[in-house]
Design a protein around this motif. Sequence first.
Motif, PDB file in Angstrom:
ATOM      1  N   UNK A  94       0.816  -1.210   0.000  1.00 40.83           N
ATOM      2  CA  UNK A  94       0.000   0.000   0.000  1.00 40.83           C
ATOM      3  C   UNK A  94       0.851   1.262   0.000  1.00 40.83           C
ATOM      4  N   UNK A  95       1.958   1.243   0.740  1.00 41.83           N
ATOM      5  CA  UNK A  95       2.854   2.387   0.787  1.00 41.83           C
ATOM      6  C   UNK A  95       3.506   2.615  -0.576  1.00 41.83           C
ATOM      7  N   UNK A  96       3.891   1.539  -1.259  1.00 39.23           N
ATOM      8  CA  UNK A  96       4.476   1.665  -2.593  1.00 39.23           C
ATOM      9  C   UNK A  96       3.493   2.321  -3.561  1.00 39.23           C
ATOM     10  N   UNK A  97       2.240   1.856  -3.552  1.00 38.43           N
ATOM     11  CA  UNK A  97       1.224   2.440  -4.436  1.00 38.43           C
ATOM     12  C   UNK A  97       0.940   3.886  -4.068  1.00 38.43           C
ATOM     13  N   UNK A  98       0.890   4.166  -2.759  1.00 37.99           N
ATOM     14  CA  UNK A  98       0.671   5.536  -2.285  1.00 37.99           C
ATOM     15  C   UNK A  98       1.780   6.456  -2.783  1.00 37.99           C
ATOM     16  N   UNK A  99       3.038   6.019  -2.691  1.00 35.04           N
ATOM     17  CA  UNK A  99       4.149   6.865  -3.142  1.00 35.04           C
ATOM     18  C   UNK A  99       4.126   7.085  -4.642  1.00 35.04           C
ATOM     19  N   UNK A 100       3.706   6.073  -5.398  1.00 43.94           N
ATOM     20  CA  UNK A 100       3.578   6.266  -6.846  1.00 43.94           C
ATOM     21  C   UNK A 100       2.563   7.360  -7.151  1.00 43.94           C
ATOM     22  N   UNK A 101       1.431   7.339  -6.446  1.00 43.06           N
ATOM     23  CA  UNK A 101       0.413   8.372  -6.670  1.00 43.06           C
ATOM     24  C   UNK A 101       0.936   9.741  -6.247  1.00 43.06           C
ATOM     25  N   UNK A 102       1.622   9.799  -5.122  1.00 43.42           N
ATOM     26  CA  UNK A 102       2.177  11.058  -4.637  1.00 43.42           C
ATOM     27  C   UNK A 102       3.200  11.607  -5.611  1.00 43.42           C
ATOM     28  N   UNK A 103       4.030  10.724  -6.150  1.00 40.33           N
ATOM     29  CA  UNK A 103       5.058  11.145  -7.097  1.00 40.33           C
ATOM     30  C   UNK A 103       4.432  11.775  -8.347  1.00 40.33           C
ATOM     31  N   UNK A 104       3.406  11.138  -8.877  1.00 43.21           N
ATOM     32  CA  UNK A 104       2.735  11.677 -10.061  1.00 43.21           C
ATOM     33  C   UNK A 104       2.079  13.020  -9.759  1.00 43.21           C
ATOM     34  N   UNK A 105       1.431  13.121  -8.596  1.00 40.40           N
ATOM     35  CA  UNK A 105       0.758  14.366  -8.222  1.00 40.40           C
ATOM     36  C   UNK A 105       1.753  15.500  -8.013  1.00 40.40           C
ATOM     37  N   UNK A 106       2.873  15.209  -7.358  1.00 41.11           N
ATOM     38  CA  UNK A 106       3.874  16.250  -7.116  1.00 41.11           C
ATOM     39  C   UNK A 106       4.534  16.700  -8.406  1.00 41.11           C
TER      40      UNK A 106
END
Length: 307
Positions: free
Chosen positions: A283-295
């Motif tokens: 879940x943390x890996x997927x969360x960071x992928x989403x955060x990376x795209x948003x940032x």
Amino acid sequence: MRVSAQGRYPSRPIQLLVPWAAGGGTDAVARMIGSLLERDLGQPVIVVNRTGGSGVVGHAAIANAAPDGHTIGMLTLEIAMMHWVGLTELTPRSYTPIALLNQDPAAVLVNAAAPHSDIRALADALRAAPPRKIKGTGSGRGGSWHLAFVGWLRAMGLPADHVLWVPVEGAALGMQELASGGVDLTACSLPEGKGMIDARRARPLAVMAGARNSAFPEVPTLKEALGIDYAAGLWRGIAGPPGLPAEVRQTLGAALDRVYRSEEFQAFMATRGFGVSFADAAGFAAFMDRSDAAMGQALRDVGLAKG
């Protein structure tokens, strides 16, 4: 809490690297996690602050550590931002994610002696001031609190560079700058400003969230005070370098789940006003992928992304 069996991981003290200065919110959360991990795993957990480079130095130290689980670290939102602005080649995928434990919204604070009685008065002063006349701080340029603040400026129709941003290595130093009169405002989380707020050297004006923080119920949201529906903040999680063995990942993941669910952790986070949010390794890996795209998109929007 469980103590690990002799001869199994961990077999010696664990270093928990923190990319930001002692005294800030990331440091405080890391030290609480470290103390509970130590009790759970039966080995000392030593928090080490590795500051510099607007977070690059500490994040690089985590990524470059030996993959044996005896050096882990706390990743922050900046790892989803720094590569977009050309500070490093590290990305969220440069690590072995273990667990997400915390999310916090940004807030706007002023010196206790500032003339701005509320966030509307500050917003009016920002609109009336010449470009770069007012100074702000809270993180490095392109850091989490800088980007959060720039988003608010843009939401008010002001350019991203309207306020002169003074870069600092973490919110603790930003709050010191604010209290000493070196800047006019600071953007950071309310828990990070708590010490100066309690000492009556700083005053929080608004929080960039969908709801008020229960530990600071008197601080309105931007939507409540200004009608601006804007939210921004940061996150913190534990990770190791690439190539952590499965046994290490599982041991740490299970221990961090117990830490998160412990009464001590929940009470500490609630008392300090930190937001709690848990995700396991996947879940943390997927969360960071989403955060990376948003940032990446946000930094492009404000003209800070390279290329």
